[in-house]
Design a protein around this motif. Structure first.
Motif, PDB file in Angstrom:
ATOM      1  N   GLY A 107      42.950  59.463  46.715  1.00 43.20           N
ATOM      2  CA  GLY A 107      43.475  60.722  47.218  1.00 43.20           C
ATOM      3  C   GLY A 107      42.500  61.859  46.983  1.00 43.20           C
ATOM      4  O   GLY A 107      41.919  61.965  45.903  1.00 43.20           O
ATOM      5  N   VAL A 108      42.318  62.709  47.993  1.00 42.37           N
ATOM      6  CA  VAL A 108      41.357  63.809  47.924  1.00 42.37           C
ATOM      7  C   VAL A 108      42.087  65.129  48.146  1.00 42.37           C
ATOM      8  O   VAL A 108      42.918  65.235  49.060  1.00 42.37           O
ATOM      9  CB  VAL A 108      40.268  63.644  49.009  1.00 42.37           C
ATOM     10  CG1 VAL A 108      39.289  64.808  48.960  1.00 42.37           C
ATOM     11  CG2 VAL A 108      39.534  62.334  48.833  1.00 42.37           C
ATOM     12  N   ASP A 109      41.774  66.131  47.316  1.00 43.62           N
ATOM     13  CA  ASP A 109      42.362  67.454  47.503  1.00 43.62           C
ATOM     14  C   ASP A 109      41.492  68.483  46.772  1.00 43.62           C
ATOM     15  O   ASP A 109      41.014  68.195  45.667  1.00 43.62           O
ATOM     16  CB  ASP A 109      43.789  67.507  46.954  1.00 43.62           C
ATOM     17  CG  ASP A 109      44.574  68.685  47.504  1.00 43.62           C
ATOM     18  OD1 ASP A 109      45.369  68.488  48.448  1.00 43.62           O
ATOM     19  OD2 ASP A 109      44.388  69.810  47.001  1.00 43.62           O
ATOM     20  N   PRO A 110      41.289  69.672  47.350  1.00 47.82           N
ATOM     21  CA  PRO A 110      40.435  70.669  46.701  1.00 47.82           C
ATOM     22  C   PRO A 110      41.109  71.444  45.572  1.00 47.82           C
ATOM     23  O   PRO A 110      40.434  72.174  44.843  1.00 47.82           O
ATOM     24  CB  PRO A 110      40.056  71.615  47.847  1.00 47.82           C
ATOM     25  CG  PRO A 110      41.183  71.504  48.814  1.00 47.82           C
ATOM     26  CD  PRO A 110      41.642  70.075  48.729  1.00 47.82           C
ATOM     27  N   GLY A 148      44.035  65.345  51.595  1.00 48.06           N
ATOM     28  CA  GLY A 148      45.079  66.334  51.372  1.00 48.06           C
ATOM     29  C   GLY A 148      46.187  65.738  50.523  1.00 48.06           C
ATOM     30  O   GLY A 148      47.368  65.868  50.822  1.00 48.06           O
ATOM     31  N   ALA A 149      45.797  65.078  49.432  1.00 50.55           N
ATOM     32  CA  ALA A 149      46.741  64.291  48.628  1.00 50.55           C
ATOM     33  C   ALA A 149      47.483  65.106  47.590  1.00 50.55           C
ATOM     34  O   ALA A 149      48.364  64.590  46.907  1.00 50.55           O
ATOM     35  CB  ALA A 149      45.989  63.158  47.926  1.00 50.55           C
ATOM     36  N   GLY A 150      47.141  66.400  47.451  1.00 49.71           N
ATOM     37  CA  GLY A 150      47.770  67.221  46.431  1.00 49.71           C
ATOM     38  C   GLY A 150      49.282  67.265  46.565  1.00 49.71           C
ATOM     39  O   GLY A 150      49.813  67.344  47.663  1.00 49.71           O
ATOM     40  N   GLY A 151      49.958  67.210  45.438  1.00 47.14           N
ATOM     41  CA  GLY A 151      51.415  67.137  45.443  1.00 47.14           C
ATOM     42  C   GLY A 151      51.907  65.716  45.322  1.00 47.14           C
ATOM     43  O   GLY A 151      52.922  65.450  44.698  1.00 47.14           O
ATOM     44  N   ALA A 189      42.596  51.971  55.929  1.00 46.91           N
ATOM     45  CA  ALA A 189      43.302  52.968  56.730  1.00 46.91           C
ATOM     46  C   ALA A 189      43.133  54.324  56.050  1.00 46.91           C
ATOM     47  O   ALA A 189      42.673  54.413  54.905  1.00 46.91           O
ATOM     48  CB  ALA A 189      44.782  52.622  56.848  1.00 46.91           C
ATOM     49  N   ALA A 190      43.533  55.391  56.766  1.00 46.68           N
ATOM     50  CA  ALA A 190      43.476  56.740  56.191  1.00 46.68           C
ATOM     51  C   ALA A 190      44.585  57.594  56.781  1.00 46.68           C
ATOM     52  O   ALA A 190      45.075  57.332  57.887  1.00 46.68           O
ATOM     53  CB  ALA A 190      42.113  57.385  56.460  1.00 46.68           C
ATOM     54  N   LYS A 224      36.906  68.167  49.005  1.00 47.27           N
ATOM     55  CA  LYS A 224      37.281  67.840  50.375  1.00 47.27           C
ATOM     56  C   LYS A 224      36.848  66.409  50.684  1.00 47.27           C
ATOM     57  O   LYS A 224      36.392  65.682  49.810  1.00 47.27           O
ATOM     58  CB  LYS A 224      36.682  68.862  51.331  1.00 47.27           C
ATOM     59  CG  LYS A 224      37.218  70.267  51.049  1.00 47.27           C
ATOM     60  CD  LYS A 224      36.773  71.286  52.063  1.00 47.27           C
ATOM     61  CE  LYS A 224      37.384  72.648  51.751  1.00 47.27           C
ATOM     62  NZ  LYS A 224      36.998  73.679  52.759  1.00 47.27           N
ATOM     63  N   VAL A 225      36.974  66.008  51.927  1.00 46.43           N
ATOM     64  CA  VAL A 225      36.820  64.592  52.253  1.00 46.43           C
ATOM     65  C   VAL A 225      35.431  64.060  51.890  1.00 46.43           C
ATOM     66  O   VAL A 225      35.277  62.867  51.601  1.00 46.43           O
ATOM     67  CB  VAL A 225      37.139  64.345  53.742  1.00 46.43           C
ATOM     68  CG1 VAL A 225      36.139  65.033  54.650  1.00 46.43           C
ATOM     69  CG2 VAL A 225      37.206  62.861  54.051  1.00 46.43           C
ATOM     70  N   ASP A 226      34.425  64.921  51.860  1.00 45.79           N
ATOM     71  CA  ASP A 226      33.078  64.457  51.554  1.00 45.79           C
ATOM     72  C   ASP A 226      32.936  63.901  50.137  1.00 45.79           C
ATOM     73  O   ASP A 226      31.980  63.180  49.857  1.00 45.79           O
ATOM     74  CB  ASP A 226      32.068  65.589  51.762  1.00 45.79           C
ATOM     75  CG  ASP A 226      31.866  65.917  53.237  1.00 45.79           C
ATOM     76  OD1 ASP A 226      32.173  65.063  54.080  1.00 45.79           O
ATOM     77  OD2 ASP A 226      31.400  67.038  53.538  1.00 45.79           O
ATOM     78  N   VAL A 227      33.877  64.241  49.236  1.00 47.45           N
ATOM     79  CA  VAL A 227      33.799  63.699  47.873  1.00 47.45           C
ATOM     80  C   VAL A 227      34.475  62.331  47.769  1.00 47.45           C
ATOM     81  O   VAL A 227      34.390  61.680  46.732  1.00 47.45           O
ATOM     82  CB  VAL A 227      34.424  64.660  46.835  1.00 47.45           C
ATOM     83  CG1 VAL A 227      33.831  66.055  46.962  1.00 47.45           C
ATOM     84  CG2 VAL A 227      35.942  64.699  46.943  1.00 47.45           C
ATOM     85  N   ALA A 228      35.126  61.910  48.818  1.00 43.50           N
ATOM     86  CA  ALA A 228      35.810  60.614  48.798  1.00 43.50           C
ATOM     87  C   ALA A 228      34.807  59.477  48.784  1.00 43.50           C
ATOM     88  O   ALA A 228      33.712  59.593  49.346  1.00 43.50           O
ATOM     89  CB  ALA A 228      36.717  60.478  50.023  1.00 43.50           C
TER      90      ALA A 228
END
Length: 231
Positions: free
Chosen positions: A78-81, A57-60, A117-118, A106-110
């Motif tokens: 950072g992952v965000d759709p 949810g890294a958007g912004g 850590a996360a 979403k997280v599956d593309v990470a």
């Protein structure tokens, strides 16, 4: 109840809403900057001066910027759709962007990591309970054993009249921050009808179910709660 895609589109894909995003968390989330600082300190306890952090949810880019400024030895994925929100993250990061890899989805593309850590800050409440299970499991699998995980999102009692009371408290706080009362009321109604908010006990239970241990509450800001746990 699944999260409503129209609400998500309005919040994170509409250009006008995206342009104003930087102000939104500060007006809606009590102690937003202090919460980020506490999250960073909790990560640093075990990550140390060098590490690789997954931000879901890294958007912004707000937490990415806060973490990167305070920890020059950390690198991030950072992952965000939302492509619009990822573009905003690049702008927000400025000179720190070279230490951040951004991934649309979403997280599956990470990347699989393993990460030191996360974090998942102000994101989980947009997912229904089944998607939360999937997200939490996918995050845990990407963290090194005993690595810290930070989760912060809307979480308050759901039984009886408690849900309505906490939604009204959320709206009252937003109004006290300077938001127009009519817009605050619309936001309250959207959250009520379109998001699957959980009781804090349910949230903790999902984290345990996904394999996280030592789940501890570190932040409570009106309708928002934050936990630190271990993978």
């Amino acid at each position: 109840m699944a999260s409503n895609p129209n609400f998500l589109k309005a919040a994170f894909h509409d250009p006008e809403a995206v342009a104003k995003y930087a102000d939104s968390p500060r007006m809606a989330v009590p102690g937003f900057a202090d919460m980020q600082r506490m999250a960073r300190l909790l990560l640093a306890e075990r990550v140390g001066s060098r590490g690789r952090i997954l931000v879901v949810g890294a958007g912004g880019g707000l937490e990415l910027k806060a973490f990167a400024e305070a920890e020059p030895g950390w690198e991030f994925d950072g992952v965000d759709p939302s492509p619009s929100m990822l573009q905003l993250a690049k702008q927000t990061l400025g000179p720190h962007a070279s230490r951040v890899a951004l991934h649309e989805g979403k997280v599956d593309v990470a990347p699989r990591g393993p990460f030191d850590a996360a974090t998942c800050i102000l994101t989980m409440h947009f997912a229904d309970i089944d998607e939360r299970r999937q997200m939490l499991t996918a995050i845990r699998r990407r963290i090194k054993p005993n690595g810290p995980f930070i989760a912060v999102h809307l979480s308050f009692p759901q039984s009886g009249a408690a849900r309505a009371q906490w939604l009204s408290r959320y709206a009252a706080y937003v109004v006290s921050s300077g938001v127009d009362p009519e817009k605050a009321s619309l936001a309250r109604d959207a959250i009520d009808s379109q998001l699957e908010i959980l009781d804090p006990g349910q949230d903790e239970g999902l984290m345990h179910e996904a394999g996280f241990s030592d789940v501890s509450l570190f932040y409570a800001g009106f309708a928002f709660k934050g936990w630190v746990s271990s993978a």
